[in-house]
Design a protein around this motif. Structure first.
Motif, PDB file in Angstrom:
ATOM      1  N   ARG A   4       0.820  -1.210   0.000  1.00 30.20           N
ATOM      2  CA  ARG A   4       0.000   0.000   0.000  1.00 30.20           C
ATOM      3  C   ARG A   4       0.857   1.266   0.000  1.00 30.20           C
ATOM      4  NH1 ARG A   4      -3.456  -1.355   5.208  1.00 30.20           N
ATOM      5  NH2 ARG A   4      -1.342  -1.915   5.819  1.00 30.20           N
ATOM      6  N   ARG A   5       2.114   1.112   0.340  1.00 30.30           N
ATOM      7  CA  ARG A   5       3.023   2.248   0.352  1.00 30.30           C
ATOM      8  C   ARG A   5       3.616   2.456  -1.040  1.00 30.30           C
ATOM      9  NH1 ARG A   5       6.576   1.705   5.938  1.00 30.30           N
ATOM     10  NH2 ARG A   5       5.252   3.035   7.243  1.00 30.30           N
ATOM     11  N   ARG A   6       3.560   3.688  -1.503  1.00 26.56           N
ATOM     12  CA  ARG A   6       4.181   4.017  -2.782  1.00 26.56           C
ATOM     13  C   ARG A   6       5.518   4.689  -2.505  1.00 26.56           C
ATOM     14  NH1 ARG A   6       1.060   8.048  -5.522  1.00 26.56           N
ATOM     15  NH2 ARG A   6       0.377   8.647  -3.443  1.00 26.56           N
ATOM     16  N   PRO A   7       6.577   4.247  -3.136  1.00 25.14           N
ATOM     17  CA  PRO A   7       7.873   4.886  -2.902  1.00 25.14           C
ATOM     18  C   PRO A   7       7.874   6.302  -3.449  1.00 25.14           C
ATOM     19  CG  PRO A   7       8.037   3.337  -4.720  1.00 25.14           C
ATOM     20  CD  PRO A   7       6.673   3.135  -4.117  1.00 25.14           C
ATOM     21  N   PRO A   8       8.677   7.173  -2.894  1.00 24.07           N
ATOM     22  CA  PRO A   8       8.755   8.538  -3.432  1.00 24.07           C
ATOM     23  C   PRO A   8       9.464   8.555  -4.779  1.00 24.07           C
ATOM     24  CG  PRO A   8      10.429   8.214  -1.749  1.00 24.07           C
ATOM     25  CD  PRO A   8       9.579   6.974  -1.739  1.00 24.07           C
ATOM     26  N   HIS A   9       9.278   9.638  -5.494  1.00 29.11           N
ATOM     27  CA  HIS A   9      10.001   9.822  -6.757  1.00 29.11           C
ATOM     28  C   HIS A   9      11.428  10.278  -6.458  1.00 29.11           C
ATOM     29  CE1 HIS A   9       6.310   9.374  -8.960  1.00 29.11           C
ATOM     30  NE2 HIS A   9       5.752  10.415  -8.366  1.00 29.11           N
ATOM     31  N   PRO A  10      12.384   9.960  -7.331  1.00 30.42           N
ATOM     32  CA  PRO A  10      13.709  10.581  -7.198  1.00 30.42           C
ATOM     33  C   PRO A  10      13.549  12.097  -7.214  1.00 30.42           C
ATOM     34  CG  PRO A  10      13.788   8.784  -8.778  1.00 30.42           C
ATOM     35  CD  PRO A  10      12.335   8.986  -8.446  1.00 30.42           C
ATOM     36  N   LEU A 120       6.790   9.534   4.193  1.00 30.23           N
ATOM     37  CA  LEU A 120       6.605  10.963   4.463  1.00 30.23           C
ATOM     38  C   LEU A 120       6.977  11.810   3.241  1.00 30.23           C
ATOM     39  CD1 LEU A 120       7.969  11.236   8.122  1.00 30.23           C
ATOM     40  CD2 LEU A 120       5.595  11.498   7.385  1.00 30.23           C
ATOM     41  N   LEU A 121       8.074  11.460   2.586  1.00 30.19           N
ATOM     42  CA  LEU A 121       8.478  12.229   1.415  1.00 30.19           C
ATOM     43  C   LEU A 121       7.451  12.099   0.300  1.00 30.19           C
ATOM     44  CD1 LEU A 121      10.384  14.000  -0.161  1.00 30.19           C
ATOM     45  CD2 LEU A 121      11.734  11.965  -0.740  1.00 30.19           C
ATOM     46  N   ARG A 122       6.913  10.903   0.111  1.00 31.30           N
ATOM     47  CA  ARG A 122       5.909  10.733  -0.938  1.00 31.30           C
ATOM     48  C   ARG A 122       4.668  11.576  -0.637  1.00 31.30           C
ATOM     49  NH1 ARG A 122       5.095   7.786  -5.732  1.00 31.30           N
ATOM     50  NH2 ARG A 122       3.208   8.732  -6.549  1.00 31.30           N
ATOM     51  N   ARG A 123       4.281  11.666   0.619  1.00 31.13           N
ATOM     52  CA  ARG A 123       3.145  12.507   0.990  1.00 31.13           C
ATOM     53  C   ARG A 123       3.429  13.977   0.658  1.00 31.13           C
ATOM     54  NH1 ARG A 123       2.002  11.027   7.123  1.00 31.13           N
ATOM     55  NH2 ARG A 123       0.848  13.000   6.959  1.00 31.13           N
ATOM     56  N   ALA A 124       4.650  14.408   0.943  1.00 29.92           N
ATOM     57  CA  ALA A 124       5.022  15.791   0.630  1.00 29.92           C
ATOM     58  C   ALA A 124       5.013  16.020  -0.880  1.00 29.92           C
ATOM     59  CB  ALA A 124       6.403  16.104   1.209  1.00 29.92           C
ATOM     60  N   GLN A 125       5.506  15.063  -1.642  1.00 33.02           N
ATOM     61  CA  GLN A 125       5.510  15.197  -3.100  1.00 33.02           C
ATOM     62  C   GLN A 125       4.088  15.213  -3.658  1.00 33.02           C
ATOM     63  OE1 GLN A 125       8.061  11.809  -4.021  1.00 33.02           O
ATOM     64  NE2 GLN A 125       9.770  13.157  -4.516  1.00 33.02           N
ATOM     65  N   ALA A 153      11.315  24.032  -3.177  1.00 40.31           N
ATOM     66  CA  ALA A 153      12.404  24.280  -2.226  1.00 40.31           C
ATOM     67  C   ALA A 153      12.082  23.675  -0.865  1.00 40.31           C
ATOM     68  CB  ALA A 153      12.661  25.784  -2.097  1.00 40.31           C
ATOM     69  N   GLN A 154      10.833  23.806  -0.426  1.00 39.65           N
ATOM     70  CA  GLN A 154      10.454  23.231   0.863  1.00 39.65           C
ATOM     71  C   GLN A 154      10.463  21.708   0.804  1.00 39.65           C
ATOM     72  OE1 GLN A 154       7.543  24.660   3.441  1.00 39.65           O
ATOM     73  NE2 GLN A 154       7.522  26.745   2.679  1.00 39.65           N
ATOM     74  N   THR A 155      10.001  21.147  -0.301  1.00 41.76           N
ATOM     75  CA  THR A 155      10.018  19.695  -0.445  1.00 41.76           C
ATOM     76  C   THR A 155      11.447  19.169  -0.404  1.00 41.76           C
ATOM     77  OG1 THR A 155       8.007  19.790  -1.786  1.00 41.76           O
ATOM     78  CG2 THR A 155       9.272  17.754  -1.875  1.00 41.76           C
ATOM     79  N   TRP A 156      12.360  19.880  -1.060  1.00 42.00           N
ATOM     80  CA  TRP A 156      13.766  19.469  -1.040  1.00 42.00           C
ATOM     81  C   TRP A 156      14.337  19.551   0.384  1.00 42.00           C
ATOM     82  CZ3 TRP A 156      17.353  16.858  -3.385  1.00 42.00           C
ATOM     83  CH2 TRP A 156      18.693  17.059  -3.049  1.00 42.00           C
ATOM     84  N   GLN A 157      14.006  20.622   1.087  1.00 46.05           N
ATOM     85  CA  GLN A 157      14.490  20.771   2.463  1.00 46.05           C
ATOM     86  C   GLN A 157      13.957  19.648   3.346  1.00 46.05           C
ATOM     87  OE1 GLN A 157      13.116  23.885   5.438  1.00 46.05           O
ATOM     88  NE2 GLN A 157      15.057  24.820   4.761  1.00 46.05           N
ATOM     89  N   ILE A 158      12.679  19.331   3.188  1.00 43.07           N
ATOM     90  CA  ILE A 158      12.096  18.223   3.951  1.00 43.07           C
ATOM     91  C   ILE A 158      12.809  16.924   3.608  1.00 43.07           C
ATOM     92  CG2 ILE A 158      10.018  16.786   4.134  1.00 43.07           C
ATOM     93  CD1 ILE A 158       8.375  19.375   3.846  1.00 43.07           C
ATOM     94  N   ALA A 159      13.057  16.706   2.327  1.00 45.12           N
ATOM     95  CA  ALA A 159      13.688  15.460   1.868  1.00 45.12           C
ATOM     96  C   ALA A 159      15.090  15.298   2.447  1.00 45.12           C
ATOM     97  CB  ALA A 159      13.734  15.421   0.348  1.00 45.12           C
ATOM     98  N   LEU A 202       8.974  16.896  11.398  1.00 42.77           N
ATOM     99  CA  LEU A 202       8.828  16.775   9.950  1.00 42.77           C
ATOM    100  C   LEU A 202       7.410  16.354   9.575  1.00 42.77           C
ATOM    101  CD1 LEU A 202      12.259  15.083   9.173  1.00 42.77           C
ATOM    102  CD2 LEU A 202      11.493  17.313   8.334  1.00 42.77           C
ATOM    103  N   THR A 203       6.806  15.490  10.390  1.00 41.82           N
ATOM    104  CA  THR A 203       5.436  15.057  10.117  1.00 41.82           C
ATOM    105  C   THR A 203       4.471  16.234  10.212  1.00 41.82           C
ATOM    106  OG1 THR A 203       5.916  12.833  10.962  1.00 41.82           O
ATOM    107  CG2 THR A 203       3.604  13.488  10.823  1.00 41.82           C
ATOM    108  N   ARG A 204       4.661  17.096  11.224  1.00 41.28           N
ATOM    109  CA  ARG A 204       3.795  18.278  11.359  1.00 41.28           C
ATOM    110  C   ARG A 204       3.940  19.197  10.150  1.00 41.28           C
ATOM    111  NH1 ARG A 204       5.578  18.109  16.752  1.00 41.28           N
ATOM    112  NH2 ARG A 204       7.143  19.704  16.308  1.00 41.28           N
ATOM    113  N   ARG A 205       5.162  19.329   9.690  1.00 41.18           N
ATOM    114  CA  ARG A 205       5.396  20.192   8.526  1.00 41.18           C
ATOM    115  C   ARG A 205       4.722  19.623   7.282  1.00 41.18           C
ATOM    116  NH1 ARG A 205      11.356  22.482   6.880  1.00 41.18           N
ATOM    117  NH2 ARG A 205      10.732  23.625   5.013  1.00 41.18           N
ATOM    118  N   ILE A 206       4.766  18.327   7.117  1.00 35.32           N
ATOM    119  CA  ILE A 206       4.134  17.693   5.961  1.00 35.32           C
ATOM    120  C   ILE A 206       2.620  17.776   6.083  1.00 35.32           C
ATOM    121  CG2 ILE A 206       3.793  15.467   4.809  1.00 35.32           C
ATOM    122  CD1 ILE A 206       6.764  14.882   5.519  1.00 35.32           C
ATOM    123  N   ARG A 207       2.098  17.660   7.289  1.00 31.09           N
ATOM    124  CA  ARG A 207       0.654  17.812   7.474  1.00 31.09           C
ATOM    125  C   ARG A 207       0.203  19.222   7.117  1.00 31.09           C
ATOM    126  NH1 ARG A 207       0.163  14.599  13.256  1.00 31.09           N
ATOM    127  NH2 ARG A 207       0.082  12.468  12.385  1.00 31.09           N
TER     128      ARG A 207
END
Length: 290
Positions: A4-10, A120-125, A153-159, A202-207
């Motif tokens: 059920r988990r999708r990997p993030p994109h490069p 978490l990264l996939r959710r941000a993407q 830029a924020q997604t990269w910082q989170i990553a 990081l989770t709060r930031r993604i939320r």
């Protein structure tokens, strides 16, 4: 991995020039090869094959006319040159991998993250894509922040912080036993707490990013309805004429007359949703770590 988990994109650092990032983005295999240190070696020239062809051509030249000798010598030169030169495809591949090695800290692969951080990264993407692909963003209606610049830029910082968390967590699991002796277990608590605190932050930031995307998605739906009602409002006379020609449908006239009022209500609701999306964007910037 959970299906059920999708990997993030490069992910490529958005600060890189387009001339570099476009090459890196076009060849994920080169990124993986660079990460593993697998730089392709230059193809060794096949001298035996080259000189065999040259010898055959020389023999043909001897048995032919003077013009044939000149043509054969040209072909011999080309054959030897091709034998000594590298394959163009192999050369391009090596250049891409070397470029990826040179910028090895400017891209992130799914395998750089553990399962939880990858999720978490996939959710941000996903949230970032929702905002950038929305109609209201493309129409320039979200002017609180420059989404095309700020969100990548924020997604990269989170990553990058998720990568560091993954590395520290992996190291922690290697160093710390699953069940340390009771008398020293408390000494490990601050380190475990630091890892959990980083993940929670990081989770709060993604939320916050997901909430922004949710507000944008809602405003996007209202924007579409608003545009549709605008088109219908322009055609109101045609609808009124149709009803006027059909006496038994006269009760429908008041409904058409209310069209303008309903369109105004939708427009107000749409503008309210835009304001809510902007508020969510401001909250997202506030939630970002300095």
């Amino acid at each position: 991995m959970d299906p059920r988990r999708r990997p993030p994109h490069p992910l490529i650092d958005p600060a890189l020039p387009d001339s570099i990032s476009s090459v890196l983005r076009a060849d994920p295999q080169a990124l993986r090869a660079a990460r593993l240190g697998q730089v392709p070696e230059a193809r060794r020239p096949d001298l035996v094959k080259s000189f065999a062809i040259a010898g055959l051509l020389l023999l043909m030249a001897v048995l032919s006319s003077t013009g044939g000798i000149l043509a054969a010598l040209i072909l011999i030169f080309i054959a030897v040159l091709r034998g000594l030169s590298d394959d163009p495809r192999s050369l391009r591949e090596r250049r891409r991998v070397r470029l990826a090695v040179e910028h090895g800290d400017r891209f992130i692969l799914p395998e750089d993250l553990d399962a939880d951080c990858g999720d978490l990264l996939r959710r941000a993407q996903d949230a970032t894509k929702t905002v950038l692909d929305s109609r209201i963003n493309q129409a320039g209606l979200l002017d609180t922040i420059d989404n095309m610049v700020t969100l990548p830029a924020q997604t990269w910082q989170i990553a990058t912080r998720l990568v560091r968390l993954s590395k520290l967590r992996a190291e922690h699991h290697r160093l710390v036993p699953d069940a340390p002796p009771p008398e020293v277990a408390e000494a490990f608590t601050p380190y475990v707490g630091a890892l959990k605190a980083a993940e929670s932050s990081l989770t709060r930031r993604i939320r916050a990013l997901e909430e922004y995307a949710r507000q944008v998605r809602r405003a996007d739906g209202l924007y579409l309805a608003h545009r549709q009602l605008q088109v219908l409002a322009e055609r109101t006379p045609q609808y009124e004429a149709l009803v006027a020609e059909t006496a038994e449908d006269a009760p429908a006239v008041p409904d058409l007359e209310r069209l303008t009022e309903q369109a105004q209500q939708i427009r107000k609701l749409f503008h309210r949703s835009i304001d809510e999306a902007r508020d969510a964007a401001r909250h997202l910037l506030t939630a970002a770590d300095p």
